[in-house]
Design a protein around this motif. Structure first.
Motif, mmCIF file in Angstrom:
data_model
loop_
_atom_site.group_PDB
_atom_site.id
_atom_site.type_symbol
_atom_site.label_atom_id
_atom_site.label_comp_id
_atom_site.label_asym_id
_atom_site.label_seq_id
_atom_site.Cartn_x
_atom_site.Cartn_y
_atom_site.Cartn_z
ATOM 1 N N PRO A 151 0.853 -1.145 -0.025
ATOM 2 C CA PRO A 151 0.048 0.096 0.033
ATOM 3 C C PRO A 151 0.746 1.136 -0.130
ATOM 4 O O PRO A 151 0.582 2.324 -0.731
ATOM 5 N N VAL A 152 1.921 1.105 0.771
ATOM 6 C CA VAL A 152 2.896 2.422 0.674
ATOM 7 C C VAL A 152 3.460 2.742 -0.556
ATOM 8 O O VAL A 152 3.633 3.798 -1.064
ATOM 9 N N LEU A 153 4.083 1.542 -1.178
ATOM 10 C CA LEU A 153 4.822 1.576 -2.301
ATOM 11 C C LEU A 153 3.955 1.947 -3.548
ATOM 12 O O LEU A 153 3.997 2.734 -4.548
ATOM 13 N N GLY A 154 2.768 1.356 -3.571
ATOM 14 C CA GLY A 154 1.857 1.761 -4.630
ATOM 15 C C GLY A 154 1.455 3.443 -4.566
ATOM 16 O O GLY A 154 1.330 3.743 -5.533
ATOM 17 N N GLY A 157 8.849 -3.515 -4.548
ATOM 18 C CA GLY A 157 8.770 -2.236 -5.467
ATOM 19 C C GLY A 157 9.138 -2.511 -6.822
ATOM 20 O O GLY A 157 9.178 -1.445 -7.597
ATOM 21 N N VAL A 158 9.047 -3.496 -7.412
ATOM 22 C CA VAL A 158 9.579 -3.852 -8.834
ATOM 23 C C VAL A 158 8.309 -4.374 -9.581
ATOM 24 O O VAL A 158 7.921 -3.820 -10.208
ATOM 25 N N PHE A 159 8.080 -5.637 -9.116
ATOM 26 C CA PHE A 159 6.912 -6.360 -9.960
ATOM 27 C C PHE A 159 5.486 -5.639 -10.139
ATOM 28 O O PHE A 159 5.018 -5.618 -11.360
ATOM 29 N N PRO A 160 5.016 -5.088 -8.880
ATOM 30 C CA PRO A 160 3.688 -4.521 -9.062
ATOM 31 C C PRO A 160 3.753 -3.264 -9.920
ATOM 32 O O PRO A 160 2.860 -2.763 -10.592
ATOM 33 N N ILE A 161 4.903 -2.503 -9.533
ATOM 34 C CA ILE A 161 5.131 -1.285 -10.305
ATOM 35 C C ILE A 161 5.424 -1.341 -11.677
ATOM 36 O O ILE A 161 4.620 -0.635 -12.411
ATOM 37 N N ALA A 162 5.989 -2.410 -11.973
ATOM 38 C CA ALA A 162 6.310 -2.925 -13.456
ATOM 39 C C ALA A 162 4.852 -3.114 -14.215
ATOM 40 O O ALA A 162 4.556 -2.687 -15.198
ATOM 41 N N LEU A 163 3.910 -3.803 -13.378
ATOM 42 C CA LEU A 163 2.572 -3.990 -14.056
ATOM 43 C C LEU A 163 1.795 -2.666 -14.231
ATOM 44 O O LEU A 163 1.221 -2.484 -15.282
ATOM 45 N N GLY A 164 1.952 -1.850 -13.123
ATOM 46 C CA GLY A 164 1.326 -0.366 -13.733
ATOM 47 C C GLY A 164 2.119 0.391 -14.802
ATOM 48 O O GLY A 164 1.121 1.031 -15.462
ATOM 49 N N LEU A 165 3.273 0.381 -14.740
ATOM 50 C CA LEU A 165 3.886 0.955 -16.107
ATOM 51 C C LEU A 165 3.201 0.340 -17.162
ATOM 52 O O LEU A 165 2.935 0.989 -18.172
ATOM 53 N N THR A 166 3.106 -1.072 -17.036
ATOM 54 C CA THR A 166 2.857 -1.703 -18.574
ATOM 55 C C THR A 166 1.488 -1.279 -18.855
ATOM 56 O O THR A 166 1.044 -1.107 -20.069
ATOM 57 N N SER A 167 0.472 -1.183 -17.868
ATOM 58 C CA SER A 167 -0.880 -0.960 -18.078
ATOM 59 C C SER A 167 -0.976 0.609 -18.412
ATOM 60 O O SER A 167 -1.866 0.834 -19.320
ATOM 61 N N GLN A 221 -4.695 -10.455 -12.917
ATOM 62 C CA GLN A 221 -3.908 -9.396 -13.021
ATOM 63 C C GLN A 221 -4.495 -8.292 -13.934
ATOM 64 O O GLN A 221 -4.572 -6.909 -13.716
ATOM 65 N N VAL A 222 -5.135 -8.739 -14.951
ATOM 66 C CA VAL A 222 -5.932 -7.902 -15.943
ATOM 67 C C VAL A 222 -6.928 -7.113 -15.327
ATOM 68 O O VAL A 222 -7.202 -6.004 -15.261
ATOM 69 N N ALA A 236 -5.549 5.646 -10.097
ATOM 70 C CA ALA A 236 -4.818 4.908 -9.084
ATOM 71 C C ALA A 236 -4.237 3.307 -9.436
ATOM 72 O O ALA A 236 -4.524 2.584 -8.614
ATOM 73 N N ARG A 237 -3.853 3.182 -10.541
ATOM 74 C CA ARG A 237 -3.647 2.100 -11.239
ATOM 75 C C ARG A 237 -2.379 1.306 -10.423
ATOM 76 O O ARG A 237 -2.389 0.224 -10.101
ATOM 77 N N ALA A 238 -1.506 1.934 -10.068
ATOM 78 C CA ALA A 238 -0.387 1.417 -9.264
ATOM 79 C C ALA A 238 -0.898 1.033 -7.884
ATOM 80 O O ALA A 238 -0.412 -0.034 -7.419
ATOM 81 N N THR A 239 -1.646 1.697 -7.240
ATOM 82 C CA THR A 239 -2.219 1.390 -6.004
ATOM 83 C C THR A 239 -3.184 0.135 -6.021
ATOM 84 O O THR A 239 -2.996 -0.724 -5.503
ATOM 85 N N ALA A 240 -3.866 -0.070 -7.258
ATOM 86 C CA ALA A 240 -4.824 -1.100 -7.170
ATOM 87 C C ALA A 240 -3.981 -2.422 -7.641
ATOM 88 O O ALA A 240 -3.851 -3.387 -7.068
ATOM 89 N N LEU A 241 -2.849 -2.381 -8.343
ATOM 90 C CA LEU A 241 -1.830 -3.536 -8.664
ATOM 91 C C LEU A 241 -1.214 -3.713 -7.335
ATOM 92 O O LEU A 241 -0.575 -4.870 -6.986
ATOM 93 N N SER A 242 -0.548 -2.717 -6.613
ATOM 94 C CA SER A 242 0.130 -2.994 -5.472
ATOM 95 C C SER A 242 -0.902 -3.811 -4.506
ATOM 96 O O SER A 242 -0.314 -4.485 -3.729
#
Length: 398
Positions: free
Chosen positions: A63-66, A114-124, A323-324, A333-339
Motif C-alpha cells: 500500500p505504501v509503495l503503490g 517495489g519492482v513487479f507490481p510497479i512494473a505491471l502499473g507501467l505496463t498498463s 492481473q488484468v 490509482a492503477r499502481a495502487t490497485a496493482l500493489s
C-alpha cells in the motif's frame, strides 16, 4: 494477434528486464533451504520462514509503495527498489547468524515489493485494455525467466559455493541490472500520468473498493498464493524424503514452475481468443489442482519437475486474468490497485507455508495437498462466474 504483439511499446523490454532481475532472488533460497537450516542449526520449518517473511514484507509494503509510485513516479521507485534488493542479497551472504539473515530477507522483500507490481502499473499505462493481457504476458516473461534461472542456478551454485555464494552472485547481478534499467529508462518513451495528491489517493481507494471485482480479485490472489506458492518451501524437503539430496535437483524441480509460466506467455495469444477469459480461469485452476494431486503422490523428481511445469502453466492462466482485472479497477490509482493485488497475493504466500506446515504435521502430506487441490478447483469456478469486465469508474469518456 502477432501484429498486435509487434506494436507493443519498446519500453516494455526495459520493464521486462527489471522484473527479470527482481525475480532472480524470489525463489533463490528454496533449493538450498536444507543447507541453511543445517548451518544455523534450525529446523526446515524454521528455515521455510524465510519464504514467509520475504512474502510478508513484500505484501505489507505494497500500500505504501503503490501510493508512492502514483505520487512520485513508477520508474524512479522501481530502480531504487532494485538497488535495495541487490544490496540486501549481498548483505545476506555475509550474515553470521540466523536473525541477521532473517533481517536481510526483510530488506529483500521491501526491494522486491517495489519492482513487479510497479512494473505491471507501467505496463498498463503504456497499452490499452485490448492489448493489456498480451503486454502483461511480455512482462511476465521477464519475471518467469528470472524465476527459472534463479531457482535452477541457485541449486547449481549451492552445490559448489553454498547458499552464501547464491546470495552474493544474485545480489551482484541485480545491482548490475538496476544500472542497466536506469540507463534504458533515460531514452524510453514513457507516459507520465498526472502526479497524484493524497486526496486523490483516498478517492482512488474508494474507486477501487466500490468496484465489485475488487473483493473477488483480491480474495482470489490471496488463495492462489496460499495454495500454490505456499507449497514451494517444502519441495526440497519432499525430495529429500525420496532420497534426492542434490540441491541442483531441487532447483530443477522448482524451476519447472517458471518454465510453465514461460509456456503460458508463449501460448496466451493462441488460447485467449479461443477459450476466452472464463475458459482460461477454469482451465488454469483445474490444471493446478491436477498437479497438486500428482505431487501429493510423491513421484520421482523428473515427474515432479513435469508436474511443476504444468502447475506453472495453469497458475499463470488464471493469475494473468486476475492481473488484468486488477489493472482495470482504477485508472488514476492503477499502481495502487496493482500493489493491493500484490499485497493480497503475497499475504497468501506468507500464510501458505504456515498452513502447509501445520497441515503436513497434523494431517499428513497427501490430505493437505488434496485439500489445496479442491480449493483451487472451487476458486476457478467462482472467478469464472463472478468476475465481469467493467469500465473503471474514474475512466475518461471516449
Amino acid at each position: 494477434m502477432t501484429a498486435a504483439t509487434n506494436r507493443l511499446p519498446p519500453a516494455l523490454n526495459i520493464i521486462a528486464l527489471a522484473t527479470f532481475a527482481a525475480s532472480l532472488s524470489a525463489r533463490a533460497l528454496d533449493p538450498v533451504l536444507p543447507h541453511v537450516a543445517e548451518d544455523f542449526s534450525v529446523s526446515i520449518a524454521a528455515a521455510a520462514g524465510f519464504a514467509a517473511v520475504f512474502a510478508f514484507t513484500f505484501a505489507i509494503i505494497q500500500p505504501v509503495l503503490g501510493a508512492t509510485a502514483d505520487m512520485f513516479g513508477k520508474a524512479r521507485l522501481m530502480i531504487v527498489c532494485l538497488v535495495l534488493l541487490g544490496v540486501a542479497n549481498i548483505l545476506g551472504a555475509m550474515a553470521t547468524s540466523f536473525p541477521e539473515l532473517f533481517a536481510t530477507r526483510i530488506l529483500a522483500g521491501i526491494g522486491s515489493g517495489g519492482v513487479f507490481p510497479i512494473a505491471l502499473g507501467l505496463t498498463s499505462d503504456l497499452v490499452g485494455p485490448e492489448k493489456r493481457q498480451l503486454a502483461i504476458g511480455r512482462t511476465l516473461m521477464g519475471s518467469m525467466s528470472g524465476n527459472l534461472l534463479g531457482a535452477s542456478f541457485s541449486g547449481l551454485i549451492g552445490d559448489f559455493m553454498g547458499w552464501r555464494g547464491v546470495l552474493a552472485i544474485l545480489g551482484a547481478l541485480v545491482v548490475l541490472a538496476a544500472i542497466a534499467v536506469a540507463a534504458g529508462f533515460r531514452g524510453a518513451d514513457l507516459k507520465h500520468p498526472p502526479r497524484t495528491s493524497l486526496s486523490a489517493l483516498a478517492h482512488g481507494y474508494r474507486t477501487i473498493f466500490t468496484n465489485p471485482n475488487a473483493r473477488i480479485c483480491y480474495s482470489a490472489v490471496f488463495i492462489e498464493g496460499c495454495c500454490v506458492l505456499g507449497l514451494f518451501p517444502f519441495i526440497a524437503a519432499f525430495l529429500f524424503d525420496l532420497g534426492e539430496t542434490s540441491l541442483s535437483i531441487a532447483g530443477i524441480v522448482i524451476a519447472g514452475f517458471a518454465v510453465g509460466g514461460l509456456f503460458y506467455t508463449m501460448t496466451i495469444s493462441r488460447f485467449l481468443p479461443r477459450i476466452g477469459v472464463k475458459g482460461m480461469m477454469l482451465a488454469g485452476a483445474t490444471l493446478v489442482a491436477v498437479q497438486l494431486v500428482a505431487v501429493a503422490m510423491g513421484p520421482q523428481w523428473k515427474l515432479q519437475a513435469l508436474s511443476l511445469l504444468f502447475m506453472g502453466w495453469g497458475f499463470y492462466m488464471i493469475h494473468g486474468c486476475l492481473q488484468v482485472f486488477a489493472s482495470e479497477l482504477s485508472v488514476e490509482a492503477r499502481a495502487t490497485a496493482l500493489s493491493l493485488h500484490s499485497f493480497f497475493f503475497f499475504m497468501g504466500q506468507t500464510l501458505g507455508p504456515i498452513a502447509y506446515g501445520f497441515g503436513i504435521q497434523h494431517a499428513g502430506k497427501v490430505p493437505t495437498l488434496l485439500t489445496a487441490a479442491a480449493i483451487m478447483v472451487a476458486l476457478g469456478i467462482v472467478c469464472a462466474r463472478l468476475l465481469k469486465q467493467t469500465r473503471p469508474a474514474d475512466a475518461r469518456p471516449g
